[in-house]
Design a protein around this motif. Structure first.
Motif, short mmCIF file in Angstrom:
data_model
loop_
_atom_site.label_atom_id
_atom_site.label_comp_id
_atom_site.label_asym_id
_atom_site.label_seq_id
_atom_site.Cartn_x
_atom_site.Cartn_y
_atom_site.Cartn_z
N ALA A 1 -31.55 27.83 -0.84
CA ALA A 1 -33.29 27.78 -0.87
C ALA A 1 -33.80 26.78 -1.15
CB ALA A 1 -33.63 28.94 -1.99
N GLY A 2 -33.19 25.75 -0.52
CA GLY A 2 -33.92 24.33 -0.54
C GLY A 2 -34.74 24.25 0.48
N VAL A 3 -35.10 22.83 0.94
CA VAL A 3 -36.05 22.51 2.16
C VAL A 3 -35.24 23.09 3.40
CG1 VAL A 3 -36.92 20.69 3.29
CG2 VAL A 3 -37.10 20.50 0.80
N ALA A 4 -34.07 22.90 3.63
CA ALA A 4 -33.34 23.48 4.65
C ALA A 4 -33.73 24.91 5.07
CB ALA A 4 -32.00 22.98 4.88
N GLY A 5 -33.46 25.73 3.84
CA GLY A 5 -33.46 27.23 3.90
C GLY A 5 -34.61 27.34 4.19
N THR B 1 -26.44 25.27 2.06
CA THR B 1 -26.10 25.14 0.55
C THR B 1 -26.07 23.77 0.27
OG1 THR B 1 -23.71 25.49 1.35
CG2 THR B 1 -24.78 27.18 0.06
N GLY B 2 -26.17 22.83 1.25
CA GLY B 2 -26.68 21.29 1.12
C GLY B 2 -25.26 20.74 0.29
N SER B 3 -25.59 20.07 -0.76
CA SER B 3 -24.19 19.29 -1.42
C SER B 3 -24.29 19.82 -2.97
CB SER B 3 -24.69 17.90 -1.41
OG SER B 3 -25.82 17.33 -1.78
N THR B 4 -23.39 19.22 -3.55
CA THR B 4 -23.08 19.37 -4.99
C THR B 4 -22.83 17.67 -5.56
OG1 THR B 4 -20.47 19.75 -4.61
CG2 THR B 4 -21.95 21.57 -4.89
N PRO B 5 -23.07 17.57 -6.72
CA PRO B 5 -22.87 16.26 -7.31
C PRO B 5 -21.61 16.04 -7.44
CG PRO B 5 -24.03 17.56 -8.98
CD PRO B 5 -23.95 18.41 -7.61
N PHE B 6 -21.05 14.63 -7.28
CA PHE B 6 -19.58 14.32 -7.47
C PHE B 6 -19.54 13.67 -8.91
CE2 PHE B 6 -16.53 10.57 -7.61
CZ PHE B 6 -15.35 11.44 -7.64
N THR B 7 -18.76 14.13 -9.70
CA THR B 7 -18.22 13.67 -11.24
C THR B 7 -17.07 12.98 -11.29
OG1 THR B 7 -19.62 15.56 -11.86
CG2 THR B 7 -18.51 14.29 -13.49
N PHE C 1 -25.13 46.45 -1.46
CA PHE C 1 -26.55 46.62 -2.10
C PHE C 1 -27.78 45.89 -1.17
CE2 PHE C 1 -23.32 46.69 -5.45
CZ PHE C 1 -24.05 47.38 -6.42
N PHE C 2 -27.27 45.16 -0.32
CA PHE C 2 -28.48 44.62 0.54
C PHE C 2 -27.99 44.65 2.01
CE2 PHE C 2 -28.57 42.08 -3.46
CZ PHE C 2 -29.86 42.58 -4.12
N THR C 3 -28.72 45.03 2.87
CA THR C 3 -28.50 44.98 4.19
C THR C 3 -29.66 44.29 5.11
OG1 THR C 3 -29.70 47.18 4.37
CG2 THR C 3 -27.29 47.32 4.14
N PRO C 4 -29.66 43.13 4.97
CA PRO C 4 -30.84 42.58 5.87
C PRO C 4 -30.27 42.00 7.17
CG PRO C 4 -29.56 40.73 4.53
CD PRO C 4 -29.03 42.15 4.00
N GLN C 5 -31.32 41.91 8.17
CA GLN C 5 -30.82 41.18 9.43
C GLN C 5 -30.43 39.98 9.39
OE1 GLN C 5 -33.76 42.04 12.41
NE2 GLN C 5 -32.80 40.71 13.96
N TYR C 6 -31.13 39.12 8.55
CA TYR C 6 -30.76 37.77 8.38
C TYR C 6 -30.66 37.40 6.84
CZ TYR C 6 -33.37 37.60 12.90
OH TYR C 6 -33.57 37.76 14.01
N ALA C 7 -29.51 36.93 6.73
CA ALA C 7 -29.23 36.18 5.32
C ALA C 7 -28.96 34.77 5.42
CB ALA C 7 -27.92 36.77 4.73
N VAL C 8 -29.96 34.12 4.29
CA VAL C 8 -30.02 32.64 4.44
C VAL C 8 -29.63 32.49 2.84
CG1 VAL C 8 -31.42 30.65 4.31
CG2 VAL C 8 -31.95 32.59 5.80
N VAL C 9 -28.38 31.91 2.69
CA VAL C 9 -27.64 31.28 1.59
C VAL C 9 -28.15 29.76 1.42
CG1 VAL C 9 -25.55 30.77 0.05
CG2 VAL C 9 -25.87 32.68 1.78
N LEU D 1 -33.15 35.73 1.26
CA LEU D 1 -32.80 34.34 0.84
C LEU D 1 -32.15 34.42 -0.36
CD1 LEU D 1 -33.46 31.49 1.26
CD2 LEU D 1 -35.67 31.50 0.23
N ILE D 2 -30.91 33.78 -0.70
CA ILE D 2 -30.26 33.73 -1.86
C ILE D 2 -30.11 32.42 -2.36
CG2 ILE D 2 -27.75 34.27 -2.62
CD1 ILE D 2 -27.33 35.90 -0.01
N ASN D 3 -30.82 32.59 -3.82
CA ASN D 3 -30.97 31.01 -4.20
C ASN D 3 -29.91 31.26 -5.54
OD1 ASN D 3 -31.74 28.72 -5.38
ND2 ASN D 3 -33.57 29.58 -6.36
N GLY D 4 -29.18 30.30 -5.78
CA GLY D 4 -28.20 30.57 -6.72
C GLY D 4 -28.71 30.23 -7.98
N GLU D 5 -29.79 29.35 -7.89
CA GLU D 5 -30.35 28.95 -9.56
C GLU D 5 -31.37 30.27 -9.76
OE1 GLU D 5 -31.78 24.94 -10.02
OE2 GLU D 5 -30.78 24.55 -7.99
N ASP D 6 -31.46 30.24 -11.11
CA ASP D 6 -32.48 31.48 -11.65
C ASP D 6 -33.76 31.16 -11.83
OD1 ASP D 6 -32.89 33.97 -12.39
OD2 ASP D 6 -32.43 33.51 -14.72
N VAL D 7 -34.30 30.45 -10.85
CA VAL D 7 -35.88 30.15 -10.59
C VAL D 7 -36.26 29.88 -9.13
CG1 VAL D 7 -35.80 28.42 -12.89
CG2 VAL D 7 -35.11 27.52 -10.59
#
Length: 260
Positions: A14-18, A111-117, A4-12, A36-42
């Motif tokens: 979308a925080g400050v680092a991306g 992708t950074g981190s995920t919270p520990f529960t 579906f997508f054929t970018p030269q560069y893919a960035v997974v 740029l792939i952002n998992g959140e719908d915003v």
């Protein structure tokens, strides 16, 4: 499998680092297509500022990292609400949650981190959430009301941010920290003692070397039971017990991971 997508560069991610990586990339390649792939719908936003959404100091676009014109001007296709869930390094292929695929030439995972529960009995179903993303704020905000009782698990930076915000909303706060001091990864014992005095002076019930063993229904409400057996009424619980590297995309790929 259709691509579906054929970018030269893919960035997974979308925080400050991306975003910073894309700006650096554009300094050496002004035209290569970027997805740029952002998992959140915003639209990507500044995660530390969600605390100000909780208090009502900022809303909506006030915490976004870049406006729509920035993505357009930088030649970035922004994909939201469809997180990358599988990676085939040999084929240079990403699979998204929707089943769509991305064929890339070069990939950056930010992708950074995920919270520990923690595994606290009864936590699922209780009025509790981490303080990590906008969805967490949407869950916490209706639970935070003046005169209510809050429990904060963890007294690192995020925990202290939560305490400050919840106190500003007029709630009483009981804070638990399993270590022997406030901000244990940052402060020595002398500095932590001063910070604890400041918190207690603001009316926070600080519990160090302490934890919550379970969360249970307490009549029409809820109660957090400490390791010592004390039951504390709770209207909202913020879980700020640390984070773990978000390395799930590399599972089964053979890619070496060190500290994440």
């Amino acid at each position: 499998m259709p691509v579906f997508f054929t970018p030269q560069y893919a960035v997974v991610g979308a925080g400050v680092a991306g975003i910073a990586a894309i700006e650096a990339l554009r300094s050496v390649d002004a035209e290569g297509p970027i997805l740029l792939i952002n998992g959140e719908d915003v639209s990507p936003y500044c995660r530390p500022l969600i605390i100000e959404e909780l208090t009502g100091e900022r809303e909506g676009d006030a915490i976004r990292l870049r406006d729509a014109a920035w993505y357009r001007n930088h030649g970035v296709e922004l994909l939201t609400g469809d997180p990358a869930c599988a990676l085939d390094p040999a084929e240079k292929m990403l699979t998204l949650e929707s089943g769509r695929t991305v064929q890339f030439e070069k990939l950056l995972v930010a992708t950074g981190s995920t919270p520990f529960t923690p595994g606290i009995e009864g936590l699922d179903g209780a009025p509790a959430a981490t303080l990590f993303c906008r969805d967490d704020v949407a869950k916490l905000k209706p639970l935070c009301g003046e005169g209510g009782n809050a429990v904060v698990l963890g007294m690192g930076l995020i925990g202290l941010q939560a305490i400050k915000a919840i106190k500003a909303l007029g709630m009483s706060v009981t804070a638990f920290e399993m270590a022997d001091r406030v901000l244990p990864l940052i402060l020595d014992r002398e500095a932590a003692a001063l910070a604890q005095q400041r918190l207690e002076g603001a009316g926070v019930d600080v519990r160090t070397n302490a934890s919550v063993a379970s969360v249970t229904k307490n009549g029409p409400g809820w109660a957090a039971e400490s390791g010592e057996g004390e039951k504390i009424p709770v209207d909202v619980m913020v879980v700020a017990a640390g984070r773990r590297p978000a390395t799930g995309l590399f599972a089964g790929t053979g890619v070496a991971i060190t500290g994440g």
